[in-house]
Design an enzyme around this catalytic site. Sequence first.
Site: not given
Length: 254
Positions: A89, A158
Amino acid sequence: MRHADKNAFITGAGSGIGRETALRLAREGARVLVTDVSAAGAAETVRLIEAAGGIARAAVVDVRSRDQIRAAVDTAREAWGALHLLVNNAGVVTEHSFETLTEEAWDFVFDINLKGQFLVAQEVAPLIAESGGGAIVNLSTVEALVVVTSTGTAQPHYNASKGGVPMLTKALAVELAAKNIRVNCVAPGPIATDFFDYESVTSPEALEFMKQRLLVPRVGAPADIASAVSWLLSDEASWIDGIQLPVDGGWLTR
């Protein structure tokens, strides 16, 4: 108790989606190794799990550090003797457009969002295999597939780092199938956490912008993602392998 007698390793579990996933798995019977770059964040998640009657340990892990990952795996082995579940995560973003993006910011985001998932999986998978098999869920984002912007500028580092997660997931699914380890990923839509500026996804203006894409007219909550992760890790999803599951309120539908 779908995860009774299972042991889980979760990165970035000191806040947000990671914390909610840790709480969810613990409520469903798993013992959870809570790892995070923040010792205080990891400790708070463990406190919350234990206050609810669950079992957890904390470990400080920067996913860029193989040594820290290995030490955390050793912690799980010494505490419980086995691992069955992994949730990759941990992730970061920096506010850079293409024109302002530096090599340092590019490397920082890639090293955590993509290389970090590879390093953690490479260190954790052997213990999962020794434990008889299990499942891995990687966290991606809808921005692995589309660019989300209300200003005309994106965050290319990103987008690119998260775009690699579905293919890493597929490759790991192929290689780890022989070890009885399933690998899938979840692609969240806009979620109300502090990962981005909280106001940027919860303000009336933000919701008005997002309603142009959302079919479910609300911002997502960490619990929405935790429930999907828990299901993919469970035996209920035992015939699902190598996929990316959007959990996005319908964002990718139109």
